[in-house]
Enzyme design. Structure first.
Site, PDB file in Angstrom:
ATOM      1  N   SER A   8     126.038 -11.778  70.464  1.00 47.53           N
ATOM      2  CA  SER A   8     126.831 -12.223  69.315  1.00 47.53           C
ATOM      3  C   SER A   8     128.284 -12.418  69.729  1.00 47.53           C
ATOM      4  O   SER A   8     128.949 -11.474  70.163  1.00 47.53           O
ATOM      5  CB  SER A   8     126.750 -11.196  68.192  1.00 47.53           C
ATOM      6  OG  SER A   8     127.739 -11.505  67.220  1.00 47.53           O
ATOM      7  N   GLY A 140     128.316  -7.801  58.149  1.00 47.81           N
ATOM      8  CA  GLY A 140     129.750  -7.996  57.927  1.00 47.81           C
ATOM      9  C   GLY A 140     130.624  -7.702  59.128  1.00 47.81           C
ATOM     10  O   GLY A 140     131.632  -8.365  59.316  1.00 47.81           O
ATOM     11  N   PHE A 141     130.226  -6.724  59.916  1.00 46.74           N
ATOM     12  CA  PHE A 141     131.092  -6.320  61.026  1.00 46.74           C
ATOM     13  C   PHE A 141     130.281  -5.957  62.260  1.00 46.74           C
ATOM     14  O   PHE A 141     129.167  -5.441  62.136  1.00 46.74           O
ATOM     15  CB  PHE A 141     131.952  -5.116  60.621  1.00 46.74           C
ATOM     16  CG  PHE A 141     132.857  -5.425  59.463  1.00 46.74           C
ATOM     17  CD1 PHE A 141     134.088  -6.045  59.658  1.00 46.74           C
ATOM     18  CD2 PHE A 141     132.449  -5.144  58.161  1.00 46.74           C
ATOM     19  CE1 PHE A 141     134.903  -6.363  58.581  1.00 46.74           C
ATOM     20  CE2 PHE A 141     133.254  -5.463  57.073  1.00 46.74           C
ATOM     21  CZ  PHE A 141     134.489  -6.073  57.286  1.00 46.74           C
ATOM     22  N   GLY A 142     130.881  -6.213  63.430  1.00 49.13           N
ATOM     23  CA  GLY A 142     130.282  -5.756  64.675  1.00 49.13           C
ATOM     24  C   GLY A 142     130.602  -4.286  64.891  1.00 49.13           C
ATOM     25  O   GLY A 142     131.435  -3.705  64.189  1.00 49.13           O
ATOM     26  N   GLY A 143     129.936  -3.696  65.859  1.00 44.27           N
ATOM     27  CA  GLY A 143     130.266  -2.338  66.283  1.00 44.27           C
ATOM     28  C   GLY A 143     129.836  -1.233  65.333  1.00 44.27           C
ATOM     29  O   GLY A 143     130.296  -0.106  65.455  1.00 44.27           O
ATOM     30  N   ASP A 173     119.313  -7.281  64.362  1.00 42.06           N
ATOM     31  CA  ASP A 173     120.740  -7.581  64.497  1.00 42.06           C
ATOM     32  C   ASP A 173     121.553  -6.434  63.908  1.00 42.06           C
ATOM     33  O   ASP A 173     121.455  -6.146  62.714  1.00 42.06           O
ATOM     34  CB  ASP A 173     121.033  -8.895  63.755  1.00 42.06           C
ATOM     35  CG  ASP A 173     122.490  -9.320  63.844  1.00 42.06           C
ATOM     36  OD1 ASP A 173     123.256  -8.714  64.617  1.00 42.06           O
ATOM     37  OD2 ASP A 173     122.849 -10.280  63.128  1.00 42.06           O
ATOM     38  N   GLY A 174     122.366  -5.823  64.771  1.00 36.76           N
ATOM     39  CA  GLY A 174     123.265  -4.765  64.319  1.00 36.76           C
ATOM     40  C   GLY A 174     123.018  -3.461  65.045  1.00 36.76           C
ATOM     41  O   GLY A 174     121.933  -2.886  64.916  1.00 36.76           O
ATOM     42  N   GLY A 175     124.005  -3.024  65.812  1.00 38.85           N
ATOM     43  CA  GLY A 175     123.888  -1.745  66.502  1.00 38.85           C
ATOM     44  C   GLY A 175     122.865  -1.727  67.622  1.00 38.85           C
ATOM     45  O   GLY A 175     122.451  -0.658  68.069  1.00 38.85           O
ATOM     46  N   GLY A 195     126.202  -7.628  70.043  1.00 40.31           N
ATOM     47  CA  GLY A 195     127.593  -8.066  70.113  1.00 40.31           C
ATOM     48  C   GLY A 195     128.408  -7.139  70.986  1.00 40.31           C
ATOM     49  O   GLY A 195     128.698  -7.435  72.153  1.00 40.31           O
ATOM     50  N   SER A 196     128.758  -5.976  70.440  1.00 37.37           N
ATOM     51  CA  SER A 196     129.610  -5.049  71.191  1.00 37.37           C
ATOM     52  C   SER A 196     128.939  -4.555  72.471  1.00 37.37           C
ATOM     53  O   SER A 196     129.616  -4.335  73.476  1.00 37.37           O
ATOM     54  CB  SER A 196     130.030  -3.883  70.298  1.00 37.37           C
ATOM     55  OG  SER A 196     128.936  -3.378  69.586  1.00 37.37           O
TER      56      SER A 196
HETATM   57  C1  DX5 Z   1     126.922  -8.196  61.750  1.00 41.29           C
HETATM   58  C2  DX5 Z   1     126.502  -9.393  62.552  1.00 41.29           C
HETATM   59  C3  DX5 Z   1     126.059  -9.072  63.930  1.00 41.29           C
HETATM   60  C4  DX5 Z   1     127.115  -8.405  64.787  1.00 41.29           C
HETATM   61  C5  DX5 Z   1     126.394  -7.411  65.625  1.00 41.29           C
HETATM   62  O1  DX5 Z   1     126.944  -8.503  60.417  1.00 41.29           O
HETATM   63  O2  DX5 Z   1     125.463 -10.106  61.932  1.00 41.29           O
HETATM   64  O3  DX5 Z   1     125.536 -10.210  64.585  1.00 41.29           O
HETATM   65  O4  DX5 Z   1     127.824  -9.280  65.612  1.00 41.29           O
HETATM   66  O5  DX5 Z   1     127.333  -6.670  66.316  1.00 41.29           O
HETATM   67  P1  DX5 Z   1     126.928  -5.338  67.092  1.00 41.29           P
HETATM   68  O6  DX5 Z   1     125.884  -5.713  68.090  1.00 41.29           O
HETATM   69  O7  DX5 Z   1     128.212  -4.904  67.706  1.00 41.29           O
HETATM   70  O8  DX5 Z   1     126.420  -4.380  66.067  1.00 41.29           O
HETATM   71 ZN    ZN Z   2     124.445 -11.679  63.149  1.00 33.36          ZN
END
Ligand code: DX5
Ligand code: ZN
Length: 221
Positions: A8, A140-143, A173-175, A195-196
Site C-alpha cells: 500500500s 482510514g489509516f495505515g499502521g 488489508d490492515g495490520g 503498507g507500513s
Molecule cells: C487502511 C488502508 C490500508 C493501509 C494498510 O484503511 O486501506 O490499505 O494502507 O496499512 P498497514 O499495512 O500499515 O496497516
Molecule cells: Zn487499503
C-alpha cells in the site's frame, strides 16, 4: 491458490510515488487507497494521481476506494486502466450495477467489507466479483493494529468462495506484517495488502519477498 502481495502506497513518500512504486517491482500489485474524508476520516488522493501513477509504473494498480459515492467514481478508475477496483459494500448504493460497470471497463471488480460487516448476506454477489477484501483494521489509516477478530470471517469467506468454485481472490488489508500474515494465510487469504510493513522497512523489496515466503509457507501447511 497463489499468494499475491499488494504493497500500500499509503505508507510511501507521496512526493516520490514513481520511485516508491519502482522500489517494489517484485510485488504483484500496487495498492492505492483512495480516501475522501467522508466515508473515512482521512483524505488521500484521487483519479488524477492514479492516472499519473499508471503512466509511471508497469505494476498493476489495485484501487481501494474508501469513498462515500463509489457508484459515481469507481467506473472511472477502471476506465483509466486500474487492474482492480474495489468498492465498500457499506458505501455502495447499487453494488451490482457498479461491480458490473467495473468489469465491463476491463478491470477486476472487488468488494470490501469493514471488520464488523458480515460476509454471509453477500454470498449471492460472489458471482459478480473477482476479489473479496476483508478489512483487518477499521479503514482510514495505515499502521494500525491487526484485528484478530476478523480471522473467523476470513475462514468463512474462504469456505463460501470454495463452494462457489474458488475463483474469487480473498484479500486482507490492515495490520498485515511478518507477525500476522501467516495467520491470514492459514485462514484462507491469498492477496495481502501491506503498507507500513513494506514501506516502513529499510528495503521494501526484501520486505515483499519475506512476506510472500511467510504466506506461502503458511498457506501450504
Ligand atoms: C487502511 C488502508 C490500508 C493501509 C494498510 O484503511 O486501506 O490499505 O494502507 O496499512 P498497514 O499495512 O500499515 O496497516
Ligand atoms: Zn487499503
Amino acid at each position: 491458490m497463489a499468494v499475491q502481495i499488494s504493497p500500500s502506497i499509503l505508507s510511501a513518500d507521496f512526493s516520490r510515488l514513481a520511485d516508491e512504486a519502482a522500489a517494489v517491482s517484485n510485488a504483484d500489485w500496487l495498492h492505492v487507497d483512495v480516501m475522501d474524508n467522508h466515508f473515512v476520516p482521512n483524505l488521500t488522493l484521487g483519479l488524477p494521481v492514479v492516472e499519473s501513477l499508471l503512466k509511471a509504473t508497469s505494476t498493476p494498480i489495485d484501487c481501494h476506494l474508501m469513498i462515500e459515492d463509489p457508484d459515481r467514481w469507481a467506473p472511472a478508475y477502471a476506465e483509466a486502466g486500474a487492474g482492480s477496483v474495489t468498492v465498500h459494500i457499506e458505501a455502495a448504493k447499487a453494488p451490482v450495477r457498479t461491480l458490473r460497470q467495473i468489469r465491463s471497463a476491463g478491470a477486476r471488480a472487488g468488494l470490501a467489507l469493514n471488520p464488523a460487516t458480515a460476509v454471509e448476506p453477500y454470498e449471492d454477489l460472489l458471482g459478480e466479483i473477482d476479489m473479496l477484501l476483508l478489512m483487518t483494521v477499521e479503514p482510514g489509516f495505515g499502521g494500525q493494529r491487526f484485528l484478530d477478530v476478523v480471522l473467523p470471517k476470513v475462514r468463512r469467506s474462504r469456505d463460501l468462495i470454495a463452494a462457489h468454485g474458488g475463483q474469487v481472490w480473498l484479500q486482507v488489508d490492515g495490520g498485515v506484517s511478518a507477525e500476522t500474515i501467516e495467520r491470514c494465510a492459514e485462514a484462507g487469504a491469498d492477496v495481502f495488502v501491506a503498507g507500513s510493513a513494506v514501506y516502513g522497512a529499510d528495503d521494501p523489496a526484501k520486505a515483499v519477498d519475506a512476506l510472500r515466503s511467510l504466506a506461502e509457507g503458511a498457506s501450504a501447511s
